[in-house]
Enzyme design. Structure first.
Site, PDB file in Angstrom:
ATOM      1  N   ASP A 169      91.300  74.433 -25.041  1.00  0.00           N
ATOM      2  CA  ASP A 169      92.330  74.443 -26.091  1.00  0.00           C
ATOM      3  C   ASP A 169      93.263  75.635 -25.900  1.00  0.00           C
ATOM      4  O   ASP A 169      94.489  75.509 -25.978  1.00  0.00           O
ATOM      5  CB  ASP A 169      91.693  74.585 -27.496  1.00  0.00           C
ATOM      6  CG  ASP A 169      90.807  73.424 -27.903  1.00  0.00           C
ATOM      7  OD1 ASP A 169      91.274  72.572 -28.660  1.00  0.00           O
ATOM      8  OD2 ASP A 169      89.640  73.371 -27.466  1.00  0.00           O
ATOM      9  N   THR A 185      88.548  67.856 -29.792  1.00  0.00           N
ATOM     10  CA  THR A 185      87.756  68.965 -29.215  1.00  0.00           C
ATOM     11  C   THR A 185      86.260  68.730 -29.380  1.00  0.00           C
ATOM     12  O   THR A 185      85.473  68.966 -28.460  1.00  0.00           O
ATOM     13  CB  THR A 185      88.153  70.318 -29.868  1.00  0.00           C
ATOM     14  OG1 THR A 185      89.551  70.534 -29.662  1.00  0.00           O
ATOM     15  CG2 THR A 185      87.383  71.475 -29.265  1.00  0.00           C
TER      16      THR A 185
END
Length: 309
Positions: A51, A122
């Site tokens: 990320d 995620t």
């Protein structure tokens, strides 16, 4: 085509290359085995090294070429010098060759807002549900999502070694959407896709009210919109706050470019101006066709619980 391409076409062409670079970063971090997971607000709200690096790459690459655009990314990162190898300078030639829709041909950099989710899904990424993972770059003007790029870093990963991993799709209002085969759910079957890890009674009640023939629970907002445009689901129903503007801007633009619709549970459009609050607090309802039917099925209890912005 006379002169150089319009600013927005150059931006979409850059976003395409930048999303592919981010997808490579996401794959490389996974293959390294060092995910660097941290919890942001809890076990269902994670951030990984992928990320962080993907967002740095996207924001730095686009800012360098388009210094006056506003970029809003999911991850709250400290400002630091970005490694040179994270910068992507390429552009999609195919996109540069296309004619800009006339209504966007005069847009200036400072009128454009870019919403970035460097790694949507995620939680699924950390659990190995890799087809749920996307990189999202949405482009907005006048509060409206007008173009979007979605990269699926692990597309085809189930096919094993030797397969070309990943794909990138993009779309723009007035041009259409590319990089996938548009399909609808056959006949009048109602297949509802909804959240995998953020469910509650309101979410379930709303899904049931749609009278679906089938319910598909998967991660990632980008992934759910891909299901709509590839004929694997007829509606994405999420009667809860939780989704943010960077989750929906790029997917909404692609969906709208092929005649679909994304709204809150009341049937109202979300706005993507730089000043809006980030949360989509009245839920998300997205369809490729028959949006009115799904809006009409939303229970009163949901409408009362989820106030429109």
């Amino acid at each position: 085509m006379s002169g150089s391409p319009a600013v927005v076409m150059r931006l979409v062409a850059s976003a395409y290359a930048v999303a592919e670079k981010a997808g490579t970063i996401v794959r490389n971090v996974l293959h390294s085995g060092e995910l660097g997971i941290v919890e942001k607000t809890g076990a269902n709200d994670l951030q990984t090294l992928a990320d962080r690096l993907a967002q740095q790459s996207i924001c730095a690459s686009l800012s360098k070429r388009f210094p006056k655009i506003t970029i809003i990314g999911e991850e709250d990162l400290p400002s630091e010098v970005i490694q040179e190898d994270l910068i992507e300078t390429g552009q999609s030639e195919e996109i540069l060759q296309r004619s800009c829709p006339p209504e966007y041909s005069q847009l200036k950099e400072e009128e454009i807002v870019v919403w970035v989710d460097p790694l949507d899904g995620t939680k699924e990424y950390t659990e190995g549900l890799l087809d749920n993972v996307t990189v999202l770059i949405g482009i907005a003007y006048g509060g409206k999502a007008i173009a979007g790029v979605i990269n699926q870093p692990f597309y085809n990963y189930q096919l094993g070694a030797g397969t070309q991993l990943g794909r990138t799709m993009w779309g723009m209002l007035g041009l259409g959407a590319f990089g996938f085969q548009l399909q609808e759910v056959p006949g009048d079957r109602r297949i509802v896709t909804t959240t995998r890890s953020h469910s509650n009674k309101l979410v379930t009640d709303c899904v049931d009210a749609m009278e679906p023939h089938e319910v598909v629970r998967v991660g990632g907002a980008g992934n759910k919109i891909i299901q709509l445009v590839e004929g694997k689901a007829s509606a994405y129903v999420f009667a809860s706050p939780g989704c943010k503007k960077w989750d929906t801007c790029a997917p909404e633009a692609i969906l709208h470019a092929v005649g679909g619709k994304l709204t809150d549970m009341h049937g109202n459009a979300y706005r993507y101006d730089a000043s809006v609050k980030h949360m989509n607090s009245a839920g998300v309802l997205a369809t490729l066709r028959n949006h009115k039917y799904y809006v009409s099925r939303v229970p009163q209890s949901v409408l009362q619980a989820l106030k429109s912005d």
